[in-house]
Scaffold this motif. Structure first.
Motif, short mmCIF file in Angstrom:
data_model
loop_
_atom_site.label_atom_id
_atom_site.label_comp_id
_atom_site.label_asym_id
_atom_site.label_seq_id
_atom_site.Cartn_x
_atom_site.Cartn_y
_atom_site.Cartn_z
N GLU A 75 -25.56 -54.76 12.52
CA GLU A 75 -24.59 -53.90 12.16
C GLU A 75 -25.28 -51.75 11.18
O GLU A 75 -23.86 -51.40 11.86
CB GLU A 75 -24.20 -54.72 10.13
N GLN A 76 -26.25 -52.24 11.13
CA GLN A 76 -26.72 -50.59 11.31
C GLN A 76 -26.75 -49.90 12.71
O GLN A 76 -25.62 -49.12 12.19
CB GLN A 76 -27.94 -50.36 11.50
N LEU A 77 -26.58 -50.65 14.02
CA LEU A 77 -25.99 -49.15 14.82
C LEU A 77 -24.01 -48.51 14.31
O LEU A 77 -23.88 -47.65 15.07
CB LEU A 77 -25.95 -49.39 15.83
N ASN A 78 -23.30 -49.89 14.11
CA ASN A 78 -22.35 -50.17 14.18
C ASN A 78 -21.45 -48.97 13.35
O ASN A 78 -20.93 -47.85 13.25
CB ASN A 78 -21.54 -51.12 14.01
N VAL A 79 -22.07 -48.98 12.18
CA VAL A 79 -21.93 -47.84 11.23
C VAL A 79 -22.09 -46.62 11.39
O VAL A 79 -21.54 -45.67 10.91
CB VAL A 79 -22.62 -48.41 9.50
N LEU A 80 -23.66 -46.66 11.95
CA LEU A 80 -24.13 -45.09 12.29
C LEU A 80 -23.01 -44.68 13.00
O LEU A 80 -22.59 -43.78 13.09
CB LEU A 80 -25.34 -45.33 12.82
N VAL A 81 -22.78 -45.23 14.11
CA VAL A 81 -21.71 -44.74 15.32
C VAL A 81 -20.29 -44.24 14.64
O VAL A 81 -20.03 -43.40 14.96
CB VAL A 81 -22.14 -45.40 16.77
N LEU A 82 -19.95 -44.57 13.76
CA LEU A 82 -18.78 -44.68 13.25
C LEU A 82 -19.45 -43.21 12.18
O LEU A 82 -18.41 -42.71 12.47
CB LEU A 82 -18.20 -45.92 12.52
N ALA A 83 -19.87 -43.18 11.47
CA ALA A 83 -20.20 -42.46 10.46
C ALA A 83 -21.13 -41.13 11.73
O ALA A 83 -20.10 -39.81 11.00
CB ALA A 83 -22.03 -42.55 9.39
N LEU A 84 -21.43 -41.13 12.52
CA LEU A 84 -21.32 -39.97 12.88
C LEU A 84 -20.40 -39.74 13.86
O LEU A 84 -19.37 -38.38 13.47
CB LEU A 84 -22.64 -40.40 14.21
N GLN A 85 -19.35 -40.93 14.21
CA GLN A 85 -17.94 -40.26 14.91
C GLN A 85 -17.13 -39.43 14.27
O GLN A 85 -16.08 -38.28 14.24
CB GLN A 85 -17.10 -40.89 15.08
N ASN A 86 -16.78 -39.96 12.59
CA ASN A 86 -16.23 -39.57 11.78
C ASN A 86 -16.62 -38.00 10.86
O ASN A 86 -15.10 -37.51 10.99
CB ASN A 86 -16.25 -40.16 10.52
N LEU A 87 -18.18 -37.61 11.30
CA LEU A 87 -18.68 -36.58 10.57
C LEU A 87 -18.40 -35.47 12.12
O LEU A 87 -17.73 -34.16 11.81
CB LEU A 87 -19.98 -36.36 10.60
N ALA A 88 -17.78 -36.02 13.33
CA ALA A 88 -18.26 -35.11 14.07
C ALA A 88 -16.78 -34.85 14.64
O ALA A 88 -16.75 -33.97 14.63
CB ALA A 88 -18.34 -35.51 15.74
N TYR A 89 -15.33 -35.36 14.53
CA TYR A 89 -13.80 -35.12 13.91
C TYR A 89 -14.38 -34.51 13.75
O TYR A 89 -13.07 -33.00 13.52
CB TYR A 89 -13.36 -36.88 14.24
N HIS A 90 -14.35 -34.52 11.93
CA HIS A 90 -13.83 -33.50 11.05
C HIS A 90 -14.84 -32.19 10.70
O HIS A 90 -14.20 -31.45 10.18
CB HIS A 90 -13.94 -34.27 9.73
N GLY A 91 -15.74 -32.42 12.12
CA GLY A 91 -16.90 -31.13 11.67
C GLY A 91 -16.25 -30.24 12.85
O GLY A 91 -16.55 -29.27 13.49
N HIS A 92 -14.99 -31.16 13.51
CA HIS A 92 -14.44 -30.12 14.44
C HIS A 92 -16.07 -30.21 16.01
O HIS A 92 -15.19 -29.54 16.88
CB HIS A 92 -13.91 -28.47 14.25
N VAL A 93 -16.51 -31.59 15.19
CA VAL A 93 -17.50 -31.46 17.13
C VAL A 93 -16.33 -32.27 18.40
O VAL A 93 -16.98 -31.82 19.49
CB VAL A 93 -18.07 -32.19 16.82
N ARG A 94 -15.92 -32.79 17.64
CA ARG A 94 -15.43 -33.98 19.33
C ARG A 94 -13.53 -33.31 18.83
O ARG A 94 -13.34 -33.05 17.45
CB ARG A 94 -15.99 -35.38 19.14
#
Length: 288
Positions: A75-94
């Motif tokens: 569960e921790q891995l799932n949520v962390l990966v989603l959170a990192l992806q969300n921040l990367a997208y909105h931060g124009h990293v990806r």
């Protein structure tokens, strides 16, 4: 310094993979990650996993920096990966947010890391306690020669000490899911993984390609018979980028025949960036 039974190479390699993914996602501070992690079900209505506990800012910092003796929970891995992806997208990293589609791959890597961790514990393969820092190179342990006979014949034996640096982990992670899986397999000293990592690093730019020859040498030494890794080296035992590109094209063709799309994309890019200098100088970016 004495070894400790609390950390295996497989454990540390997974920590480096997750830490590298954090860096490539923009390196956002734990406080921002924790805030997004608390809104995962709102941000991803299709997330079917259970809620994750233990994701305060300080605990996220410890997970990403290898401050725990256990690997993260599912569960921790799932949520962390989603959170990192969300921040990367909105931060124009990806360029996009793939959402829950990447979770299956990450869970497969976690399962593999746990299995390798158990295997390496039974073989008493532990890293030094001064190598827990994810920014330090990881030196894979070598069993004393007297213990070789006690190992089952099928167990790979690490015959050449080799380090995996954080920078190299970031470069491999940027190539995508398949490259990250091979990086994780190298924690178990698999000669096939060493060979493919040598091809991946050997086709990258300076300074990331400087130690690709060490992976090729390790692959050749650990292989039970002749290894294609030997062909990557010139007369000075340096890795030749053009040869690495040729091997990448062969590996891409083999992946296409097998229907392995992730591997095909990785090795096609490896070959193309040697043929196009502009691609080689591009900084690592998230690829999945």
């Amino acid at each position: 310094m004495a070894t400790t039974p609390r950390r295996t190479p497989a454990h540390q390699m997974f920590v480096k993979l997750l830490s590298g993914y954090h860096v490539l996602s923009g390196g956002f501070p734990p406080e921002e990650i924790a805030e997004v992690a608390g809104r995962i079900r709102e941000l991803y209505p299709d997330y079917r996993g259970r809620d994750a506990t233990g994701l305060s800012a300080i605990n996220i910092y410890k997970i990403l920096r290898g401050g725990h003796q256990r690997l993260p929970t599912t569960e921790q891995l799932n949520v962390l990966v989603l959170a990192l992806q969300n921040l990367a997208y909105h931060g124009h990293v990806r360029e996009d947010d793939p959402g829950c589609a990447t979770l299956t791959g990450w869970q497969a890597r976690l399962t593999q890391a746990k299995a390798l961790d158990q295997h390496q514990r039974t073989q008493r393969l532990f890293i030094r306690d001064d190598e827990y820092d994810v920014d330090r190179p990881l030196r894979l342990p070598v069993l004393p020669r007297a213990e070789y006979a006690a190992l089952p014949p099928a167990i790979p034996i690490q015959t050449v000490p080799i380090e995996v640096t954080g920078d190299e982990m970031h470069v491999l992670s940027a190539l995508g899911d398949y490259a990250r899986r091979q990086a994780l397999k190298s924690a178990n000293a698999e000669h096939g993984a060493f060979y493919e990592v040598a091809v991946m690093l050997g086709t990258s730019s300076e300074p990331h390609n400087r130690r690709a020859s060490q992976f090729a040498i390790a692959a050749a030494a650990a292989a039970p018979g002749s290894s294609p890794a030997s062909d990557l080296l010139d007369s000075n035992a340096d890795l030749d980028a053009d040869r690495a590109a040729s091997h990448a094209r062969i590996l891409a063709h083999a992946a296409e025949v097998r229907g392995e799309g992730d591997a095909l994309r990785v090795f096609k890019r490896c070959a193309e960036r040697v043929e196009s200098p502009d691609l080689r100088v591009q900084p690592p970016r998230l690829g999945d």
